[in-house]
Enzyme design. Structure first.
Site, PDB file in Angstrom:
ATOM      1  N   PHE A  23      12.177  67.485  11.336  1.00  0.00           N
ATOM      2  CA  PHE A  23      11.953  66.426  10.234  1.00  0.00           C
ATOM      3  C   PHE A  23      11.116  65.413   9.718  1.00  0.00           C
ATOM      4  CE2 PHE A  23      14.338  62.017   9.816  1.00  0.00           C
ATOM      5  CZ  PHE A  23      15.496  61.453  10.261  1.00  0.00           C
ATOM      6  N   PHE A  58      12.251  63.997  18.899  1.00  0.00           N
ATOM      7  CA  PHE A  58      12.290  63.715  19.984  1.00  0.00           C
ATOM      8  C   PHE A  58      12.509  64.949  21.319  1.00  0.00           C
ATOM      9  CE2 PHE A  58      15.939  62.812  22.616  1.00  0.00           C
ATOM     10  CZ  PHE A  58      15.760  61.660  23.225  1.00  0.00           C
ATOM     11  N   VAL A  82       7.657  59.919  12.862  1.00  0.00           N
ATOM     12  CA  VAL A  82       8.769  59.106  13.060  1.00  0.00           C
ATOM     13  C   VAL A  82       8.757  57.797  11.620  1.00  0.00           C
ATOM     14  CG1 VAL A  82      10.386  57.916  14.649  1.00  0.00           C
ATOM     15  CG2 VAL A  82       9.322  59.469  15.101  1.00  0.00           C
ATOM     16  N   ILE A  83       9.949  57.789  10.654  1.00  0.00           N
ATOM     17  CA  ILE A  83       9.511  56.605   9.739  1.00  0.00           C
ATOM     18  C   ILE A  83      10.617  55.686  10.177  1.00  0.00           C
ATOM     19  CG2 ILE A  83       9.529  56.133   7.913  1.00  0.00           C
ATOM     20  CD1 ILE A  83       8.355  58.930   7.238  1.00  0.00           C
ATOM     21  N   HIS A  89      16.550  52.566  16.231  1.00  0.00           N
ATOM     22  CA  HIS A  89      17.143  54.654  16.066  1.00  0.00           C
ATOM     23  C   HIS A  89      15.121  54.562  16.651  1.00  0.00           C
ATOM     24  CE1 HIS A  89      18.743  57.932  16.423  1.00  0.00           C
ATOM     25  NE2 HIS A  89      17.934  59.045  15.522  1.00  0.00           N
ATOM     26  N   PHE A 114      -1.143  64.068  20.726  1.00  0.00           N
ATOM     27  CA  PHE A 114      -0.429  62.975  20.411  1.00  0.00           C
ATOM     28  C   PHE A 114      -0.654  62.860  18.786  1.00  0.00           C
ATOM     29  CE2 PHE A 114       1.219  59.019  20.032  1.00  0.00           C
ATOM     30  CZ  PHE A 114       2.748  58.876  19.563  1.00  0.00           C
TER      31      PHE A 114
HETATM   32  N1  INI Z   1      13.189  62.479  14.027  1.00  0.00           N
HETATM   33  C1  INI Z   1      11.785  62.060  13.701  1.00  0.00           C
HETATM   34  O1  INI Z   1      10.785  63.265  13.573  1.00  0.00           O
HETATM   35  N2  INI Z   1      11.165  61.207  12.981  1.00  0.00           N
HETATM   36  C2  INI Z   1      11.937  60.591  12.444  1.00  0.00           C
HETATM   37  O2  INI Z   1      12.174  59.702  11.296  1.00  0.00           O
HETATM   38  C3  INI Z   1      13.599  60.230  12.879  1.00  0.00           C
HETATM   39  N3  INI Z   1      14.803  59.463  12.746  1.00  0.00           N
HETATM   40  O3  INI Z   1      13.985  58.033  12.240  1.00  0.00           O
HETATM   41  O4  INI Z   1      15.655  59.908  12.724  1.00  0.00           O
HETATM   42  C4  INI Z   1      14.166  60.940  13.839  1.00  0.00           C
HETATM   43  N4  INI Z   1      15.203  62.081  14.435  1.00  0.00           N
HETATM   44  C5  INI Z   1      15.686  63.098  14.493  1.00  0.00           C
HETATM   45  C6  INI Z   1      15.088  63.181  16.312  1.00  0.00           C
HETATM   46  O5  INI Z   1      13.676  63.210  16.607  1.00  0.00           O
HETATM   47  C7  INI Z   1      15.982  64.282  16.949  1.00  0.00           C
HETATM   48  O6  INI Z   1      15.659  65.711  16.820  1.00  0.00           O
HETATM   49  C8  INI Z   1      17.481  64.107  17.096  1.00  0.00           C
HETATM   50  O7  INI Z   1      17.948  62.602  17.342  1.00  0.00           O
HETATM   51  C9  INI Z   1      18.675  65.383  17.559  1.00  0.00           C
HETATM   52  O8  INI Z   1      18.063  64.638  19.101  1.00  0.00           O
END
Ligand code: INI
Length: 154
Positions: A23, A58, A82-83, A89, A114
């Site tokens: 992501f 996540f 993570v933005i 969220h 980290f």
């Molecule tokens: N995952 C990230 O690594 N960065 C983000 O900014 C992000 N946003 O903003 O949604 C993000 N979402 C996905 C999350 O990490 C999971 O992969 C998803 O929820 C499936 O479990």
């Protein structure tokens, strides 16, 4: 005389794992470049660096935990970006990812560092992924090297 224990930045023998989120891969691929480059410049051979891609931040903790507890790695580096969006969220992701990474480290007894950016926008993230504020991937790899060394002395 005070006894001071401080890790150096000489990479210990052993394998280093990197867990990186797909992501925002415009950002995370740069964090990965920083981490790999740092390990290599500290004498870690490519064969001793394993990279595991996961869908999003996540998913980082479960893989970091598995690598850390496998006994195969000196340390594990976690990289993600993570933005903030329009909703909260990101808050849920940030807290759980930070806690999960810490848990993997404490339970396994090896450094799990980290390198997950928690930014308000893409500009902030790119600035921390090799832009004008440095590279969090590099920092996370250096922290891993130092902590392996520190823990060996305790
Ligand atoms: N995952 C990230 O690594 N960065 C983000 O900014 C992000 N946003 O903003 O949604 C993000 N979402 C996905 C999350 O990490 C999971 O992969 C998803 O929820 C499936 O479990």
């Amino acid at each position: 005389m005070v006894q001071t224990i401080e890790g150096n930045l000489l990479a210990a023998d052993g394998k280093y794992g990197i867990v990186v989120s797909r992501f925002n891969d415009l950002v995370t691929s740069r964090l990965l470049d920083g981490a790999v480059d740092t390990f290599k410049r500290h004498g870690v051979s490519e064969e001793n660096i394993s990279v595991v891609w996961v869908p999003g931040s996540f998913e980082i903790p479960i893989v970091a935990d598995k690598l850390a507890k496998s006994g195969d790695y000196a340390a594990v580096v976690c990289l993600g970006a993570v933005i903030q969006g329009e909703t909260t969220h990101h808050d849920y992701i940030n807290h759980q990812v930070a806690a999960g990474i810490m848990q993997a480290s404490i339970e396994s007894g090896i450094p799990v560092t980290f390198g997950v950016l928690t930014c308000q926008d893409m500009d902030q993230a790119l600035n921390r992924a090799g832009g004008k504020v440095g590279n969090k991937g590099t920092e996370a790899a250096l922290a891993a090297i130092e902590m392996v060394n520190t823990l060996c002395q305790l």
